[in-house]
Write a protein that holds these residues in place. Structure first.
Motif, PDB file in Angstrom:
ATOM      1  N   GLY A 171      12.258  12.504  12.398  1.00 39.05           N
ATOM      2  CA  GLY A 171      11.753  12.574  11.034  1.00 39.05           C
ATOM      3  C   GLY A 171      12.231  13.801  10.281  1.00 39.05           C
ATOM      4  O   GLY A 171      12.470  14.860  10.868  1.00 39.05           O
ATOM      5  N   GLY A 172      12.379  13.667   8.978  1.00 40.27           N
ATOM      6  CA  GLY A 172      12.791  14.780   8.137  1.00 40.27           C
ATOM      7  C   GLY A 172      11.692  15.820   8.017  1.00 40.27           C
ATOM      8  O   GLY A 172      10.546  15.600   8.451  1.00 40.27           O
ATOM      9  N   PRO A 173      12.000  16.974   7.435  1.00 42.95           N
ATOM     10  CA  PRO A 173      11.028  18.058   7.325  1.00 42.95           C
ATOM     11  C   PRO A 173       9.727  17.614   6.659  1.00 42.95           C
ATOM     12  O   PRO A 173       9.722  17.142   5.521  1.00 42.95           O
ATOM     13  N   ALA A 174       8.625  17.724   7.400  1.00 41.74           N
ATOM     14  CA  ALA A 174       7.270  17.455   6.903  1.00 41.74           C
ATOM     15  C   ALA A 174       7.067  16.021   6.416  1.00 41.74           C
ATOM     16  O   ALA A 174       6.094  15.746   5.710  1.00 41.74           O
ATOM     17  N   VAL A 175       7.942  15.088   6.798  1.00 47.25           N
ATOM     18  CA  VAL A 175       7.762  13.699   6.370  1.00 47.25           C
ATOM     19  C   VAL A 175       6.517  13.097   7.026  1.00 47.25           C
ATOM     20  O   VAL A 175       5.696  12.450   6.363  1.00 47.25           O
ATOM     21  N   PHE A 176       6.366  13.302   8.330  1.00 44.23           N
ATOM     22  CA  PHE A 176       5.151  12.826   9.000  1.00 44.23           C
ATOM     23  C   PHE A 176       3.922  13.479   8.368  1.00 44.23           C
ATOM     24  O   PHE A 176       2.917  12.811   8.104  1.00 44.23           O
ATOM     25  N   HIS A 177       3.983  14.753   8.133  1.00 43.24           N
ATOM     26  CA  HIS A 177       2.883  15.488   7.499  1.00 43.24           C
ATOM     27  C   HIS A 177       2.532  14.868   6.149  1.00 43.24           C
ATOM     28  O   HIS A 177       1.353  14.701   5.811  1.00 43.24           O
ATOM     29  N   GLY A 178       3.557  14.496   5.383  1.00 40.77           N
ATOM     30  CA  GLY A 178       3.323  13.895   4.080  1.00 40.77           C
ATOM     31  C   GLY A 178       2.733  12.506   4.153  1.00 40.77           C
ATOM     32  O   GLY A 178       1.975  12.095   3.266  1.00 40.77           O
ATOM     33  N   ASP A 179       3.055  11.762   5.213  1.00 41.19           N
ATOM     34  CA  ASP A 179       2.451  10.442   5.417  1.00 41.19           C
ATOM     35  C   ASP A 179       0.986  10.553   5.808  1.00 41.19           C
ATOM     36  O   ASP A 179       0.139   9.773   5.358  1.00 41.19           O
ATOM     37  N   ILE A 180       0.690  11.524   6.683  1.00 41.77           N
ATOM     38  CA  ILE A 180      -0.682  11.685   7.129  1.00 41.77           C
ATOM     39  C   ILE A 180      -1.577  12.145   5.985  1.00 41.77           C
ATOM     40  O   ILE A 180      -2.791  11.931   6.003  1.00 41.77           O
ATOM     41  N   ALA A 181      -0.968  12.749   4.958  1.00 34.74           N
ATOM     42  CA  ALA A 181      -1.734  13.085   3.758  1.00 34.74           C
ATOM     43  C   ALA A 181      -2.344  11.829   3.139  1.00 34.74           C
ATOM     44  O   ALA A 181      -3.420  11.883   2.527  1.00 34.74           O
ATOM     45  N   PHE A 182      -1.672  10.697   3.301  1.00 32.63           N
ATOM     46  CA  PHE A 182      -2.249   9.421   2.888  1.00 32.63           C
ATOM     47  C   PHE A 182      -3.167   8.860   3.961  1.00 32.63           C
ATOM     48  O   PHE A 182      -4.328   8.523   3.695  1.00 32.63           O
ATOM     49  N   TYR A 183      -2.668   8.774   5.186  1.00 40.31           N
ATOM     50  CA  TYR A 183      -3.371   8.067   6.262  1.00 40.31           C
ATOM     51  C   TYR A 183      -4.775   8.609   6.502  1.00 40.31           C
ATOM     52  O   TYR A 183      -5.731   7.834   6.666  1.00 40.31           O
ATOM     53  N   SER A 184      -4.906   9.941   6.544  1.00 46.47           N
ATOM     54  CA  SER A 184      -6.192  10.539   6.862  1.00 46.47           C
ATOM     55  C   SER A 184      -6.663  11.477   5.753  1.00 46.47           C
ATOM     56  O   SER A 184      -7.439  12.389   6.000  1.00 46.47           O
ATOM     57  N   GLY A 185      -6.185  11.222   4.544  1.00 43.36           N
ATOM     58  CA  GLY A 185      -6.574  12.046   3.411  1.00 43.36           C
ATOM     59  C   GLY A 185      -6.859  11.198   2.192  1.00 43.36           C
ATOM     60  O   GLY A 185      -7.997  10.850   1.890  1.00 43.36           O
ATOM     61  N   ASP A 186      -5.789  10.820   1.494  1.00 52.74           N
ATOM     62  CA  ASP A 186      -5.951  10.069   0.247  1.00 52.74           C
ATOM     63  C   ASP A 186      -6.575   8.692   0.476  1.00 52.74           C
ATOM     64  O   ASP A 186      -7.367   8.225  -0.341  1.00 52.74           O
ATOM     65  N   TRP A 187      -6.211   8.033   1.576  1.00 55.49           N
ATOM     66  CA  TRP A 187      -6.751   6.688   1.804  1.00 55.49           C
ATOM     67  C   TRP A 187      -8.255   6.745   2.051  1.00 55.49           C
ATOM     68  O   TRP A 187      -8.742   7.417   2.972  1.00 55.49           O
ATOM     69  N   ASP A 188      -8.997   6.027   1.225  1.00 59.48           N
ATOM     70  CA  ASP A 188     -10.443   5.875   1.388  1.00 59.48           C
ATOM     71  C   ASP A 188     -10.839   4.545   0.767  1.00 59.48           C
ATOM     72  O   ASP A 188     -10.950   4.415  -0.454  1.00 59.48           O
ATOM     73  N   GLY A 189     -11.006   3.546   1.614  1.00 63.53           N
ATOM     74  CA  GLY A 189     -11.318   2.206   1.125  1.00 63.53           C
ATOM     75  C   GLY A 189     -12.792   1.866   1.176  1.00 63.53           C
ATOM     76  O   GLY A 189     -13.157   0.696   1.009  1.00 63.53           O
ATOM     77  N   ARG A 190     -13.640   2.863   1.386  1.00 63.26           N
ATOM     78  CA  ARG A 190     -15.065   2.573   1.590  1.00 63.26           C
ATOM     79  C   ARG A 190     -15.720   1.905   0.390  1.00 63.26           C
ATOM     80  O   ARG A 190     -16.675   1.147   0.560  1.00 63.26           O
ATOM     81  N   GLU A 191     -15.201   2.192  -0.808  1.00 60.43           N
ATOM     82  CA  GLU A 191     -15.783   1.579  -2.011  1.00 60.43           C
ATOM     83  C   GLU A 191     -15.058   0.292  -2.403  1.00 60.43           C
ATOM     84  O   GLU A 191     -15.451  -0.337  -3.392  1.00 60.43           O
ATOM     85  N   ARG A 192     -14.016  -0.095  -1.634  1.00 59.54           N
ATOM     86  CA  ARG A 192     -13.214  -1.246  -2.052  1.00 59.54           C
ATOM     87  C   ARG A 192     -13.175  -2.385  -1.036  1.00 59.54           C
ATOM     88  O   ARG A 192     -13.049  -3.542  -1.425  1.00 59.54           O
ATOM     89  N   VAL A 193     -13.242  -2.080   0.239  1.00 57.45           N
ATOM     90  CA  VAL A 193     -13.026  -3.146   1.221  1.00 57.45           C
ATOM     91  C   VAL A 193     -14.059  -4.263   1.093  1.00 57.45           C
ATOM     92  O   VAL A 193     -13.760  -5.429   1.360  1.00 57.45           O
ATOM     93  N   GLY A 194     -15.270  -3.918   0.650  1.00 56.51           N
ATOM     94  CA  GLY A 194     -16.289  -4.946   0.490  1.00 56.51           C
ATOM     95  C   GLY A 194     -15.983  -5.931  -0.611  1.00 56.51           C
ATOM     96  O   GLY A 194     -16.600  -7.006  -0.673  1.00 56.51           O
TER      97      GLY A 194
END
Length: 414
Positions: A323-346
């Motif tokens: 992986g390129g510099p901090a690419v994994f880090h930038g993905d995890i910013a979504f995976y365990s940060g920005d992503w929050d479906g608690r108000e939508r999945v229902g």
């Protein structure tokens, strides 16, 4: 045998180990493995294991009962690797200098593998991987190309590969990896005889380059950008109502696609997904004193099931190490940060687009229980646990995963 070997024989096997020898270099460290009140220490100078114990910078500690589970030929879930135990076994601790551990996690993991190999009654040399081997991985016949996709006001050149013929199956890779994760499925005629698999690399991943003049290390993924990239790729590649398949972060975005654009897909298969993931962001993946190409593969290694073939687990690690510099880090910013479906999945309605959720037994990041709790909130979803598999189902054990996937594809024919 249910305990680690004696220190002299353990250290001697480490001295002779080909993997540790290959990693020797201008670095030194010391650490210990503590089982109950007994600890075995290891000292490495210039990357070479020494005969004496030395002073440990960090200690991996757990009660005897925890290590006995780890030492089983096939450990129970959450006991099969360092980070799995770190996350899901409260009795397991990483004590001491955390930076030193993160810098040398691959060394500690290998020393543990050597100890386990001996504890199981085997003699050296220790194989490169303790996972079972199936033989040479079959490679698919793929066709590749590029399409321009504009998202967030930026135009990216997106690389994609296709294999097979029939109904389109959109394949979306996990955080920090690329479309090569689907080569196992692309080589399986049971799937390619009726489906055209289309796997694309997100920008900055695999063969999809960063945009011109982009700052190295600046990639950050978020929910809106992710959706825009996927929908833009569908249009650019001319895909009409494909079946969407993803796992981990791409499993999360599958849930978002089911919420925002159900009419655009002929079915959605969200693997290793739930409404919110906690505690998976790690600054070590972008730390200037931690080798990203060594650390990131260690961070994700125990996400695979111990039964998954060594060839595929090694390929996953190789991809993550590239992986390129901090690419994994930038993905995890979504995976365990920005992503929050608690108000939508229902609000997802599987009557508008068939939705299936699958989660592997050995996934310690998104557990079966976490996925099941999310599925319980979604009208019409079908949820299934997958015994004997982990967080990267289509990449770590594609033939076993195909056994779970094929019945769902058959249902989506009607």
């Amino acid at each position: 045998m249910s305990q680690f070997p004696q220190a002299p024989s353990w250290r001697a096997a480490c001295v002779d180990d080909a993997s540790l020898a290959a990693w020797a270099g201008l670095w030194s460290t010391g650490f210990a493995i503590a089982s109950g009140a007994k600890a075995t220490a290891f000292s490495l100078v210039d990357g070479k294991v020494q005969a004496d114990a030395g002073e440990p910078a960090f200690t991996l500690a757990a009660p005897d009962a925890v290590w006995r589970k780890f030492l089983q030929p096939i450990p129970p879930r959450h006991h099969h690797g360092i980070f799995a135990m770190h996350y899901r076994v409260p009795e397991f601790t990483i004590q001491g200098d955390q930076l030193a551990f993160m810098q040398h996690a691959h060394i500690a993991r290998r020393v543990l593998e050597i100890g386990k190999w001996l504890a199981l009654g085997n003699a050296p040399p220790v194989p490169v991987s303790l996972a079972p081997r199936q033989g040479l991985r079959p490679m698919p016949k793929v066709q590749g190309g590029y399409v321009p996709v504009t998202a967030g006001g930026v135009t990216y050149q997106i690389y994609y590969e296709t294999a097979g013929a029939g109904r389109d199956l959109l394949c979306m890779h996990t955080a920090g990896s690329d479309g090569r994760q689907f080569h196992g499925l692309m080589a399986d005629s049971r799937i390619t005889n009726g489906h055209r698999l289309v796997a694309f690399d997100l920008p900055w991943h695999g063969k999809s380059p960063p945009p011109e003049a982009a700052i190295p290390g600046s990639w950050r993924l978020n929910t809106d950008l992710y959706v825009e990239l996927i929908m833009g790729f569908l249009a650019a590649a001319g895909l009409d109502k494909p079946i969407a398949l993803g796992a981990s972060m791409s499993g999360e975005i599958c849930l978002e696609l089911a919420y925002r654009h159900p009419e655009a897909f002929g079915g959605i298969v969200a693997c290793e997904a739930c409404e919110k993931i906690e505690r998976r962001q790690t600054g070590w993946a972008a730390h200037p004193r931690v080798n990203q190409s060594l650390f990131v593969p260690e961070w994700i290694s125990a996400l695979s099931a111990p039964q998954s073939p060594a060839e595929y687990q090694e390929a996953i690690s190789w991809h993550y190490g590239q992986g390129g510099p901090a690419v994994f880090h930038g993905d995890i910013a979504f995976y365990s940060g920005d992503w929050d479906g608690r108000e939508r999945v229902g609000s997802i309605d599987s009557n508008r687009c068939r939705l299936f959720m699958l989660t592997g037994e050995y996934d310690y990041s998104c557990t079966i229980e976490m996925s099941a709790a999310t599925a319980a909130k979604i009208l019409g979803v079908t949820f299934q646990a997958m015994p004997g598999i982990g967080h990267f189902p289509f990449a770590e054990n594609p033939r076993l995963f195909a056994d779970y996937l094929l019945p769902l594809l058959e249902q989506l024919k009607s």
